[in-house]
Design a protein around this motif. Structure first.
Motif, PDB file in Angstrom:
ATOM      1  N   HIS A 371      33.903  21.810 107.445  1.00  0.00           N
ATOM      2  CA  HIS A 371      33.007  22.215 106.184  1.00  0.00           C
ATOM      3  C   HIS A 371      33.833  23.020 105.313  1.00  0.00           C
ATOM      4  O   HIS A 371      33.406  23.270 104.216  1.00  0.00           O
ATOM      5  N   ASP A 372      35.020  23.681 105.815  1.00  0.00           N
ATOM      6  CA  ASP A 372      35.628  24.675 104.924  1.00  0.00           C
ATOM      7  C   ASP A 372      36.881  24.170 104.301  1.00  0.00           C
ATOM      8  O   ASP A 372      37.713  24.761 103.521  1.00  0.00           O
ATOM      9  N   HIS A 400      34.027  26.641  97.174  1.00  0.00           N
ATOM     10  CA  HIS A 400      34.592  25.778  98.117  1.00  0.00           C
ATOM     11  C   HIS A 400      33.670  24.682  98.837  1.00  0.00           C
ATOM     12  O   HIS A 400      33.880  23.745  99.380  1.00  0.00           O
ATOM     13  N   HIS A 424      26.565  23.961 102.990  1.00  0.00           N
ATOM     14  CA  HIS A 424      26.693  24.810 104.168  1.00  0.00           C
ATOM     15  C   HIS A 424      26.407  26.297 103.961  1.00  0.00           C
ATOM     16  O   HIS A 424      26.654  27.228 104.857  1.00  0.00           O
ATOM     17  N   HIS A 425      26.516  26.714 102.518  1.00  0.00           N
ATOM     18  CA  HIS A 425      26.105  27.982 102.031  1.00  0.00           C
ATOM     19  C   HIS A 425      24.856  28.269 101.445  1.00  0.00           C
ATOM     20  O   HIS A 425      24.762  29.382 100.994  1.00  0.00           O
ATOM     21  N   ASP A 453      28.197  29.226 111.823  1.00  0.00           N
ATOM     22  CA  ASP A 453      29.072  29.760 110.835  1.00  0.00           C
ATOM     23  C   ASP A 453      28.959  31.089 110.686  1.00  0.00           C
ATOM     24  O   ASP A 453      30.099  31.911 110.623  1.00  0.00           O
TER      25      ASP A 453
HETATM   26 FE   LIG Z   1      32.381  28.156 104.284  1.00  0.00          FE
END
Ligand SMILES: [Fe+2]
Length: 525
Positions: A371-372, A400, A424-425, A453
């Motif tokens: 994910h990152d 990102h 995911h953010h 997260d």
């Molecule tokens: Fe992230």
């Protein structure tokens, strides 16, 4: 004294009487004597017989002595010619000497003098021929040595190329290809250090994947910031797909590098990364051969990666490569540790409890681990900055999820994983990033992962904030159900959190981290 050897002398004169006297004298001295009345006749004899020396008059009908001497020079350089003249003039003398005639005599000639002269030129001829043979022998010897040297170099080169090919054909994991690439560079070339950087149309800033340091090179600090000038050279090499070799001190190089090479790696015609090699001190510099080896091994590595990706377990290999990138990324940030691994485990626990299928869990496994990954596109100065970020820096960080999704999209599969990474953010109330999607517009697994997260981020000691008190973390997550987080996902997370069996799992997860990173250990409140 009679001469032992039967050397053949050709006398050329239009006066028969002179020829008779000379013949008798020289035959008596043990020479074989041949005579000719003019130049043309002499040439015919020379064509048919072996002659060791030619003595000729100048003034003769048909062809004079000087012309004859010149023709002889053209036919046989080693045949000495003595020219006799009754009318000595400076012009004739110079002309004679210029044409390489060995000697000349002025008439009237004393026979004794003539014989001395003949002996002299014959001796000179012997030396001349010996010298020629010697020169030829030396030339051949040098030629042989050069051939030997060339052969040795070729064998050595073949040996190195074989070693390179052998290394890459034995590799089963694509990440090992990068490791071998830098290792081979420091073993086979004069490089003190070698690094492989990922750089392509998605990751535009060089991202260091592996580094190798030569055994002979003493480097106490392995990790160092990428100097701006080197970053520019890597970008230049990747942009035009051309290798770079700088073998003298240059403004293009930082102080601590005296010689530098960069070779782009192309996979299916597209830039994938750049291999670099540096010499840090001394007088040794890279040469074209080093560049040739570097290019050869980069090509072999690219071929090997392509093969691994094409013919073997394509997903596993790419996944392990990407995972290695994530690990390299996490290794740079002392505080992040095994963040992706923990987020994946926690997110999967929530998803499973919420009744997700095994396919969903598999998707979460890939998306959670990666994910990152988009952070490899963010500058270290921002990513690792202690203290708070400026608005511009935060805007960079916010890129990102998109960069990560683009990297995964490039691979052409993992469609759902890619969407989860991209979102995911995103916040449940639509105030997140990058798209500001809200509620059910956000993929369900992204909403689940967002809770995991945030929990892990708050538990860990981050560079910008100390690890938080456990009760506070739980209260923040609870408070934000319905605003930042999906309320169902939060509810499920809290249920899990209060389950003693799950608590034990969580504790184990953070215990490992606690030893080296002093993270907050979750407790059941
Ligand atoms: Fe992230």
């Amino acid at each position: 004294m009679e001469k032992q050897s039967r050397e053949t002398i050709l006398f050329v004169d239009d006066e028969e009487a002179i020829l008779d006297i000379v013949r008798e004298f020289f035959q008596h001295k043990g020479y074989t004597v041949i005579t000719a009345g003019n130049g043309l006749e002499a040439l015919k004899i020379l064509e048919a017989q072996n002659v060791n020396c030619c003595v000729t008059d100048i003034n003769m009908p048909e062809m004079d002595g000087l012309e004859l001497a010149e023709r002889i020079r053209q036919i046989d350089m080693a045949l000495p010619v003595i020219v006799m003249t009754g009318f000595p003039s400076l012009d004739a003398t110079i002309h004679t000497l210029k044409n390489g005639v060995v000697d000349f005599l002025i008439k009237p000639v004393n026979l004794g003098q003539m014989e001395m002269c003949v002996r002299g030129v014959l001796h000179q001829r012997e030396l001349f021929v010996e010298n020629l043979l010697l020169k030829e022998e030396i030339r051949r010897k040098e030629q042989l040595e050069a051939l030997n040297r060339e052969l040795r170099e070729k064998v050595e080169e073949l040996d190195i190329l074989n070693k390179i090919m052998g290394t890459f054909t034995g590799i089963r994991q694509s990440f090992d290809v990068f490791r071998s690439l830098t290792d081979l560079t420091t073993t086979l070339t004069r490089a003190d250090t070698s690094r492989f950087y990922l750089i392509n149309n998605v990751v535009e800033k060089p991202f260091e994947v592996t580094v190798s340091i030569s055994q002979k090179f003493d480097l106490s600090v392995k990790k160092s910031e990428l100097p701006y000038s080197i970053e520019q050279l890597i970008i230049e090499s990747s942009a035009n797909g051309m290798p770079i070799l700088i073998s003298k001190k240059s403004l293009k190089l930082p102080e601590n590098i005296v010689s530098f090479m960069a070779v782009p790696m192309m996979i299916r015609g597209k830039i994938f990364g750049v291999l670099t090699a540096s010499i840090h001190s001394g007088n040794i510099k890279f040469n074209n051969k080093d560049l040739y080896y570097l290019s050869f091994m980069t090509e072999a590595a690219a071929y090997s990666i392509e093969n691994l990706a094409l013919y073997e377990n394509i997903c596993d290999n790419l996944f392990s490569t990407l995972l290695a990138f994530v690990k390299a990324l996490e290794a740079r940030d002392f505080y992040t540790g095994r963040h992706a691994e923990r987020v994946t485990i926690i997110a999967k626990m929530i998803a499973q409890k919420m009744g997700c299928s095994s396919e969903d869990l598999e998707i979460l496994e890939v998306a959670g681990r990666l994910h990152d990954i988009g952070k490899i596109g963010i500058k270290d100065s921002i990513l690792l900055k202690p203290g708070s970020l400026t608005d511009e820096e935060f805007a960079e960080i916010k890129k990102h999820p998109v960069i990560g999704a683009d990297i995964v999209e490039q691979l052409g599969f993992w469609k759902r994983e890619q969407e989860i990474i991209r979102s995911h953010h995103e916040r449940f109330d639509g105030k997140g990033y990058p798209a500001g999607r809200k509620g059910e517009e956000i993929p369900f697994l992204s909403r689940v992962m967002f809770v995991a997260d945030a929990y892990d981020a708050m538990c860990s000691h981050r560079c910008y904030r100390n690890g938080m008190n456990e009760a506070k973390i739980i209260s923040i997550i609870s408070e934000r159900a319905g605003t930042q987080f999906d309320p169902d996902a939060v509810r499920t997370f809290l249920e899990l959190y209060h389950d003693p069996a799950v608590y034990e799992t969580l504790q184990k997860l953070y215990l490992t981290e606690a030893c080296d990173q002093n993270s907050t250990i979750p407790r059941v409140p």
